[in-house]
Design an enzyme around this catalytic site. Sequence first.
Site, PDB file in Angstrom:
ATOM      1  N   LYS A  22      42.818 -28.099  46.847  1.00 13.33           N
ATOM      2  CA  LYS A  22      41.608 -27.335  46.480  1.00 13.33           C
ATOM      3  C   LYS A  22      41.673 -25.906  47.022  1.00 13.33           C
ATOM      4  O   LYS A  22      41.451 -24.943  46.295  1.00 13.33           O
ATOM      5  CB  LYS A  22      40.358 -28.036  47.041  1.00 13.33           C
ATOM      6  CG  LYS A  22      39.096 -27.186  46.975  1.00 13.33           C
ATOM      7  CD  LYS A  22      37.876 -27.931  47.452  1.00 13.33           C
ATOM      8  CE  LYS A  22      37.514 -27.697  48.894  1.00 13.33           C
ATOM      9  NZ  LYS A  22      37.033 -26.342  49.228  1.00 13.33           N
ATOM     10  N   CYS A 116      25.762 -21.861  55.236  1.00 18.97           N
ATOM     11  CA  CYS A 116      25.759 -23.152  54.574  1.00 18.97           C
ATOM     12  C   CYS A 116      25.656 -24.204  55.657  1.00 18.97           C
ATOM     13  O   CYS A 116      25.524 -23.872  56.829  1.00 18.97           O
ATOM     14  CB  CYS A 116      26.995 -23.335  53.706  1.00 18.97           C
ATOM     15  SG  CYS A 116      28.504 -23.453  54.642  1.00 18.97           S
ATOM     16  N   ILE A 123      30.488 -12.419  55.453  1.00 16.68           N
ATOM     17  CA  ILE A 123      31.618 -11.893  54.670  1.00 16.68           C
ATOM     18  C   ILE A 123      31.968 -10.466  55.091  1.00 16.68           C
ATOM     19  O   ILE A 123      32.552  -9.706  54.327  1.00 16.68           O
ATOM     20  CB  ILE A 123      31.364 -11.959  53.139  1.00 16.68           C
ATOM     21  CG1 ILE A 123      30.045 -11.258  52.766  1.00 16.68           C
ATOM     22  CG2 ILE A 123      31.400 -13.378  52.632  1.00 16.68           C
ATOM     23  CD1 ILE A 123      29.945 -10.971  51.270  1.00 16.68           C
ATOM     24  N   LEU A 125      34.193  -9.315  57.027  1.00 13.62           N
ATOM     25  CA  LEU A 125      35.621  -8.982  57.040  1.00 13.62           C
ATOM     26  C   LEU A 125      36.137  -8.712  55.625  1.00 13.62           C
ATOM     27  O   LEU A 125      36.997  -7.844  55.416  1.00 13.62           O
ATOM     28  CB  LEU A 125      36.431 -10.107  57.705  1.00 13.62           C
ATOM     29  CG  LEU A 125      36.043 -10.429  59.159  1.00 13.62           C
ATOM     30  CD1 LEU A 125      36.835 -11.614  59.696  1.00 13.62           C
ATOM     31  CD2 LEU A 125      36.269  -9.211  60.062  1.00 13.62           C
ATOM     32  N   ARG A 396      33.032 -32.459  45.401  1.00 15.43           N
ATOM     33  CA  ARG A 396      33.465 -31.052  45.371  1.00 15.43           C
ATOM     34  C   ARG A 396      34.955 -30.945  45.668  1.00 15.43           C
ATOM     35  O   ARG A 396      35.609 -30.020  45.199  1.00 15.43           O
ATOM     36  CB  ARG A 396      32.706 -30.240  46.436  1.00 15.43           C
ATOM     37  CG  ARG A 396      31.287 -29.864  46.058  1.00 15.43           C
ATOM     38  CD  ARG A 396      30.742 -28.880  47.084  1.00 15.43           C
ATOM     39  NE  ARG A 396      31.774 -27.943  47.463  1.00 15.43           N
ATOM     40  CZ  ARG A 396      32.018 -27.508  48.697  1.00 15.43           C
ATOM     41  NH1 ARG A 396      31.251 -27.896  49.687  1.00 15.43           N
ATOM     42  NH2 ARG A 396      33.000 -26.670  48.949  1.00 15.43           N
TER      43      ARG A 396
HETATM   44  C1  UD1 Z   1      38.453 -21.399  54.340  1.00 11.20           C
HETATM   45  C2  UD1 Z   1      38.481 -22.747  53.667  1.00 11.20           C
HETATM   46  C3  UD1 Z   1      37.693 -23.746  54.485  1.00 11.20           C
HETATM   47  C4  UD1 Z   1      38.191 -23.790  55.903  1.00 11.20           C
HETATM   48  C5  UD1 Z   1      38.245 -22.384  56.510  1.00 11.20           C
HETATM   49  C6  UD1 Z   1      38.875 -22.343  57.887  1.00 11.20           C
HETATM   50  C7  UD1 Z   1      38.700 -22.274  51.307  1.00 11.20           C
HETATM   51  C8  UD1 Z   1      38.064 -22.306  49.967  1.00 11.20           C
HETATM   52  N1  UD1 Z   1      37.905 -22.628  52.337  1.00 11.20           N
HETATM   53  O1  UD1 Z   1      37.081 -20.981  54.387  1.00 11.20           O
HETATM   54  O2  UD1 Z   1      37.832 -25.032  53.871  1.00 11.20           O
HETATM   55  O3  UD1 Z   1      37.342 -24.594  56.680  1.00 11.20           O
HETATM   56  O4  UD1 Z   1      38.990 -21.515  55.646  1.00 11.20           O
HETATM   57  O5  UD1 Z   1      40.164 -22.880  57.839  1.00 11.20           O
HETATM   58  O6  UD1 Z   1      39.868 -21.982  51.445  1.00 11.20           O
HETATM   59  N2  UD1 Z   1      34.245 -15.072  59.348  1.00 11.20           N
HETATM   60  C9  UD1 Z   1      33.555 -13.942  59.701  1.00 11.20           C
HETATM   61  N3  UD1 Z   1      33.486 -12.918  58.793  1.00 11.20           N
HETATM   62  C10 UD1 Z   1      34.081 -12.990  57.565  1.00 11.20           C
HETATM   63  C11 UD1 Z   1      34.794 -14.146  57.223  1.00 11.20           C
HETATM   64  C12 UD1 Z   1      34.862 -15.188  58.134  1.00 11.20           C
HETATM   65  O7  UD1 Z   1      32.997 -13.860  60.792  1.00 11.20           O
HETATM   66  O8  UD1 Z   1      33.985 -12.016  56.799  1.00 11.20           O
HETATM   67  C13 UD1 Z   1      34.313 -16.205  60.309  1.00 11.20           C
HETATM   68  C14 UD1 Z   1      33.606 -17.461  59.756  1.00 11.20           C
HETATM   69  O9  UD1 Z   1      32.220 -17.436  59.989  1.00 11.20           O
HETATM   70  C15 UD1 Z   1      34.287 -18.564  60.512  1.00 11.20           C
HETATM   71  C16 UD1 Z   1      35.721 -18.029  60.647  1.00 11.20           C
HETATM   72  O10 UD1 Z   1      35.651 -16.620  60.443  1.00 11.20           O
HETATM   73  O11 UD1 Z   1      33.741 -18.693  61.792  1.00 11.20           O
HETATM   74  C17 UD1 Z   1      36.695 -18.655  59.691  1.00 11.20           C
HETATM   75  O12 UD1 Z   1      36.307 -18.412  58.391  1.00 11.20           O
HETATM   76  P1  UD1 Z   1      37.341 -18.230  57.207  1.00 11.20           P
HETATM   77  O13 UD1 Z   1      38.737 -18.436  57.711  1.00 11.20           O
HETATM   78  O14 UD1 Z   1      37.024 -16.969  56.510  1.00 11.20           O
HETATM   79  O15 UD1 Z   1      36.967 -19.464  56.290  1.00 11.20           O
HETATM   80  P2  UD1 Z   1      36.746 -19.462  54.733  1.00 11.20           P
HETATM   81  O16 UD1 Z   1      37.729 -18.584  54.063  1.00 11.20           O
HETATM   82  O17 UD1 Z   1      35.288 -19.272  54.443  1.00 11.20           O
END
Ligand code: UD1
Length: 416
Positions: A22, A116, A123, A125, A396
């Site tokens: 996925k 969620c 978002i 970053l 999902r």
């Molecule tokens: C992806 C995966 C999810 C997995 C996660 C961590 C997909 C569709 N989803 O989610 O299943 O659990 O990686 O391995 O691939 N963060 C920020 N700012 C940002 C982005 C992230 O602070 O702009 C933080 C998040 O809140 C979290 C951490 O970074 O604490 C990790 O998030 P991230 O690696 O971005 O996870 P996703 O890409 O959302």
Amino acid sequence: MSVIQVQGLRSLKGEIKIQGSKNAVLPMMAAAVLHKGTTVIHNVPRIQDVFCMLGILEHIGCICCFDGHSLTIDARDLTQAEIPEEYIKSMRSSIMLSGPLLGRTGNAVTSFPGGCSIGERPIDLHLSAFRKLGAIIEEKGDKLMVSANRLMGNHIYFPFPSVGATENALMAAVYAQGITVIHGAAKEPEIITLCEFLNNMGAGIHGTGTSVLIVKGVRELCDSEFTVAGDRIVAGTYLMAVMAAEGEIVIQGIQPGHLASAISLADRMGAELKRYESCLEVSMSGRPDCVDVITEPYPGFPTDLQSQLMAVMASAKGTGRIKETIFEGRFGTAKELHKLGADIIIEGKRADIHGLYPLKGNRVTATDLRGGAALVVAGLACEGVTEIHECHHIERGYEDICRDLSSLGAAIRGME
Ligand code: UD1
């Protein structure tokens, strides 16, 4: 299927072929938007998140044909650069389209996905990467508008290796003029797959698999075909299932190296494991031992397997501790495991688990994808029937968890 019933205390035996990944396929579907032509992806799982992404692609003008597990995306004529809010709310990963839309059309209109059930999930970053490439970001009401005349290569520094932000930055940088260097990139196998997929389309990405990704901007991409690897989290879920239920299973269609942290953990907990090139044999006899674990970015133990591990530890021997460092809300499943008699104490980012066997079947509710799968795993170690409600969360990401586990001998069925 909204309810799953599991009759516990049956050991598992047999072989299972794992569905496509996925988390690899969703960014690939988004990346297909970059190319004014056709992209074919094989081994695509037939799961709700994929159907949701298909709906968005069709909404923005792609012509898609999903035949069996092969998906053809024709993104020649895009008609829209706006993703309606209802898509963003129903699937957070739809934010992955902002990078490719920005790269292809110079515009992407989305909205903030918000938190969620597993945590805050900002978002910032993603947006800072777009800014570094020269994009302007405006908020109008609920809308988030990202635009640029011409994206220019630059250095992007991530303070944390965010998977989604790395993917969005990569996709936006494909057509950026000059060279983009992403420092502090995530190294998850899904990032490597995305780099390979984009390079197969004609992109110029170097440093794949390292924390510094270099993207040499190109002017166009080409038609391509790609096969998605097996889903390491689904494989890890079935690894946890056999730990909870005991038995012997063979997990086919994966690269065991991508599950190294979960495999070494299962080994510490008392399972016997044999790794082959594309499959993993697991045998568990007697109750597993509780251990201490921390979730971390790859190659550490994945947060996406934390809830399933908690379900195993709840029915294991002794006492263990899980520290969740990625998503602060990911201990929600503990509340449901309590209803099965589990002894789990949560304190901030830490869960202390005292194993008890068997757990006691009861009515529980899935509140997120992996937490829902964890309740199924827990049901395997329960005396009597466990009834899991709100199973749309599980759909999902799992094609058919009942089909898979019943093929291994579990007494499990799904109901409307
Ligand atoms: C992806 C995966 C999810 C997995 C996660 C961590 C997909 C569709 N989803 O989610 O299943 O659990 O990686 O391995 O691939 N963060 C920020 N700012 C940002 C982005 C992230 O602070 O702009 C933080 C998040 O809140 C979290 C951490 O970074 O604490 C990790 O998030 P991230 O690696 O971005 O996870 P996703 O890409 O959302």
